[in-house]
Design a protein around this motif. Structure first.
Motif, mmCIF file in Angstrom:
data_model
loop_
_atom_site.group_PDB
_atom_site.id
_atom_site.type_symbol
_atom_site.label_atom_id
_atom_site.label_comp_id
_atom_site.label_asym_id
_atom_site.label_seq_id
_atom_site.Cartn_x
_atom_site.Cartn_y
_atom_site.Cartn_z
ATOM 1 N N GLY A 261 0.801 -1.218 0.000
ATOM 2 C CA GLY A 261 0.000 0.000 0.000
ATOM 3 C C GLY A 261 0.833 1.267 0.000
ATOM 4 N N SER A 262 0.155 2.385 -0.004
ATOM 5 C CA SER A 262 0.804 3.700 0.053
ATOM 6 C C SER A 262 1.458 3.905 1.416
ATOM 7 C CB SER A 262 -0.237 4.806 -0.154
ATOM 8 O OG SER A 262 -0.921 4.651 -1.377
ATOM 9 N N THR A 263 2.392 4.845 1.469
ATOM 10 C CA THR A 263 2.997 5.248 2.734
ATOM 11 C C THR A 263 2.237 6.456 3.252
ATOM 12 O OG1 THR A 263 5.180 4.466 2.074
ATOM 13 C CG2 THR A 263 5.099 6.086 3.862
ATOM 14 N N PHE A 264 1.667 6.318 4.441
ATOM 15 C CA PHE A 264 0.939 7.415 5.065
ATOM 16 C C PHE A 264 1.749 7.921 6.246
ATOM 17 C CE2 PHE A 264 -2.188 4.964 2.815
ATOM 18 C CZ PHE A 264 -2.954 5.940 2.205
ATOM 19 N N ASN A 265 1.839 9.241 6.372
ATOM 20 C CA ASN A 265 2.537 9.876 7.485
ATOM 21 C C ASN A 265 1.546 10.615 8.364
ATOM 22 O OD1 ASN A 265 4.907 9.082 6.241
ATOM 23 N ND2 ASN A 265 5.897 11.070 6.442
ATOM 24 N N LEU A 266 1.980 10.873 9.575
ATOM 25 C CA LEU A 266 1.232 11.726 10.483
ATOM 26 C C LEU A 266 2.142 12.896 10.848
ATOM 27 C CD1 LEU A 266 -1.171 10.912 13.245
ATOM 28 C CD2 LEU A 266 0.758 12.378 13.813
ATOM 29 N N ALA A 267 1.696 14.111 10.515
ATOM 30 C CA ALA A 267 2.443 15.331 10.815
ATOM 31 C C ALA A 267 1.717 16.103 11.907
ATOM 32 C CB ALA A 267 2.572 16.194 9.561
ATOM 33 N N LEU A 268 2.479 16.701 12.804
ATOM 34 C CA LEU A 268 1.926 17.454 13.936
ATOM 35 C C LEU A 268 1.872 18.950 13.618
ATOM 36 C CD1 LEU A 268 3.900 15.684 16.803
ATOM 37 C CD2 LEU A 268 1.508 15.301 16.132
ATOM 38 N N TYR A 269 0.851 19.633 14.153
ATOM 39 C CA TYR A 269 0.658 21.060 13.892
ATOM 40 C C TYR A 269 0.382 21.828 15.179
ATOM 41 C CZ TYR A 269 0.743 20.122 8.955
ATOM 42 O OH TYR A 269 1.157 19.753 7.704
ATOM 43 N N ASP B 82 2.187 10.085 1.749
ATOM 44 C CA ASP B 82 3.553 10.453 1.379
ATOM 45 C C ASP B 82 3.986 9.782 0.077
ATOM 46 O OD1 ASP B 82 5.949 11.888 1.922
ATOM 47 O OD2 ASP B 82 6.867 10.081 2.736
ATOM 48 N N SER B 83 3.220 8.815 -0.425
ATOM 49 C CA SER B 83 3.564 8.119 -1.666
ATOM 50 C C SER B 83 3.017 8.821 -2.901
ATOM 51 C CB SER B 83 2.989 6.689 -1.658
ATOM 52 O OG SER B 83 3.561 5.924 -0.648
ATOM 53 N N ALA B 84 1.989 9.610 -2.737
ATOM 54 C CA ALA B 84 1.331 10.246 -3.872
ATOM 55 C C ALA B 84 1.932 11.622 -4.149
ATOM 56 C CB ALA B 84 -0.169 10.378 -3.602
ATOM 57 N N SER B 85 1.930 11.999 -5.391
ATOM 58 C CA SER B 85 2.437 13.304 -5.807
ATOM 59 C C SER B 85 1.689 14.422 -5.085
ATOM 60 C CB SER B 85 2.253 13.452 -7.315
ATOM 61 O OG SER B 85 2.642 14.731 -7.743
ATOM 62 N N GLY B 86 2.423 15.354 -4.524
ATOM 63 C CA GLY B 86 1.825 16.498 -3.833
ATOM 64 C C GLY B 86 1.448 16.242 -2.391
ATOM 65 N N ASP B 87 1.730 15.043 -1.872
ATOM 66 C CA ASP B 87 1.439 14.716 -0.469
ATOM 67 C C ASP B 87 -0.002 15.054 -0.081
ATOM 68 O OD1 ASP B 87 4.131 13.882 -0.051
ATOM 69 O OD2 ASP B 87 4.708 15.964 0.305
ATOM 70 N N PRO B 88 -0.991 14.438 -0.755
ATOM 71 C CA PRO B 88 -2.387 14.782 -0.461
ATOM 72 C C PRO B 88 -2.793 14.460 0.969
ATOM 73 C CG PRO B 88 -2.254 12.853 -1.892
ATOM 74 C CD PRO B 88 -0.861 13.388 -1.760
ATOM 75 N N ALA B 89 -3.645 15.332 1.506
ATOM 76 C CA ALA B 89 -4.168 15.169 2.861
ATOM 77 C C ALA B 89 -5.280 14.127 2.866
ATOM 78 C CB ALA B 89 -4.709 16.502 3.371
ATOM 79 N N VAL B 90 -5.321 13.336 3.934
ATOM 80 C CA VAL B 90 -6.374 12.345 4.138
ATOM 81 C C VAL B 90 -7.376 12.870 5.159
ATOM 82 C CG1 VAL B 90 -6.862 10.019 5.014
ATOM 83 C CG2 VAL B 90 -4.867 10.417 3.528
ATOM 84 N N ALA B 91 -6.878 13.286 6.314
ATOM 85 C CA ALA B 91 -7.744 13.763 7.389
ATOM 86 C C ALA B 91 -6.945 14.672 8.317
ATOM 87 C CB ALA B 91 -8.320 12.590 8.175
ATOM 88 N N VAL B 92 -7.660 15.538 9.019
ATOM 89 C CA VAL B 92 -7.038 16.411 10.015
ATOM 90 C C VAL B 92 -7.761 16.209 11.346
ATOM 91 C CG1 VAL B 92 -6.201 18.111 8.355
ATOM 92 C CG2 VAL B 92 -8.469 18.392 9.332
ATOM 93 N N PHE B 93 -7.003 16.310 12.429
ATOM 94 C CA PHE B 93 -7.543 16.042 13.754
ATOM 95 C C PHE B 93 -7.110 17.123 14.735
ATOM 96 C CE2 PHE B 93 -6.996 12.061 11.529
ATOM 97 C CZ PHE B 93 -8.256 11.493 11.674
ATOM 98 N N ASP B 94 -8.048 17.526 15.569
ATOM 99 C CA ASP B 94 -7.802 18.508 16.627
ATOM 100 C C ASP B 94 -7.696 17.743 17.945
ATOM 101 O OD1 ASP B 94 -7.762 20.627 18.400
ATOM 102 O OD2 ASP B 94 -9.763 21.353 17.888
ATOM 103 N N PHE B 95 -6.635 17.969 18.703
ATOM 104 C CA PHE B 95 -6.451 17.288 19.985
ATOM 105 C C PHE B 95 -7.310 17.901 21.098
ATOM 106 C CE2 PHE B 95 -1.806 16.409 18.575
ATOM 107 C CZ PHE B 95 -2.219 15.371 17.754
ATOM 108 N N GLY B 96 -7.957 19.027 20.824
ATOM 109 C CA GLY B 96 -8.804 19.663 21.827
ATOM 110 C C GLY B 96 -8.070 20.656 22.709
ATOM 111 N N ALA B 97 -6.768 20.545 22.759
ATOM 112 C CA ALA B 97 -5.904 21.450 23.524
ATOM 113 C C ALA B 97 -4.467 21.142 23.101
ATOM 114 C CB ALA B 97 -6.058 21.216 25.027
#
Length: 143
Positions: free
Chosen positions: A27-35, A102-117
């Motif tokens: 499968g594709s390589t998926f990353n999790l980036a922190l914001y 991270d495998s697809a051209s342009g690093d498309p976003a899948v989902a975004v999550f808010d930690f609440g704080a």
């Protein structure tokens, strides 16, 4: 600025275009980036960006690769998830995260999550704990 938790609309379209493969094997390589709390992300987010990405000791841009769990179904819901992710011995503060392909051209976003704080680690582990991989709780569900 705010992070609005959502599956990205562009991701839904890209599923129809076969841009994402969640199979554990091959499968594709998926990353999790922190914001930071200054980030603005929502269902309208289309791709990874370094803008307002968290920075800190032992954290690199684009975050870390996720370990996929094979997609499955229950009733009429298809779902997939990931193994928990730990950023080891890091010093960082984050308000949310993005899962990106991270495998697809342009690093498309899948989902975004808010930690609440803001969540912080100081020279310790920063762990993202994913919910149970089932039709009611998995991080990615299509009903």
């Amino acid at each position: 600025m705010a992070i609005t938790q959502a599956m990205c609309t562009s991701f839904k379209k890209e599923l129809m275009e076969a841009k994402h493969n969640f199979l554990l094997s091959g499968g594709s390589t998926f990353n999790l980036a922190l914001y930071t709390s200054s980030a603005t992300m929502s269902a309208a987010t289309t791709a990874y960006s370094t803008s307002q990405e968290a920075t800190g000791t032992n954290y690199t841009a684009k975050g870390s690769a996720l370990t996929r769990i094979n997609p499955t179904t229950s009733g009429t819901t298809a779902f997939t998830d990931f193994a928990d992710l730990t950023f080891g011995t890091c010093t960082i503060t984050a308000r949310g995260c993005m899962i990106l392909n991270d495998s697809a051209s342009g690093d498309p976003a899948v989902a975004v999550f808010d930690f609440g704080a803001d969540k912080t680690s100081t020279a310790g582990n920063f762990t993202i704990t994913f919910p149970t991989a089932d039709a009611s709780n998995a991080v990615i569900r299509i009903a």
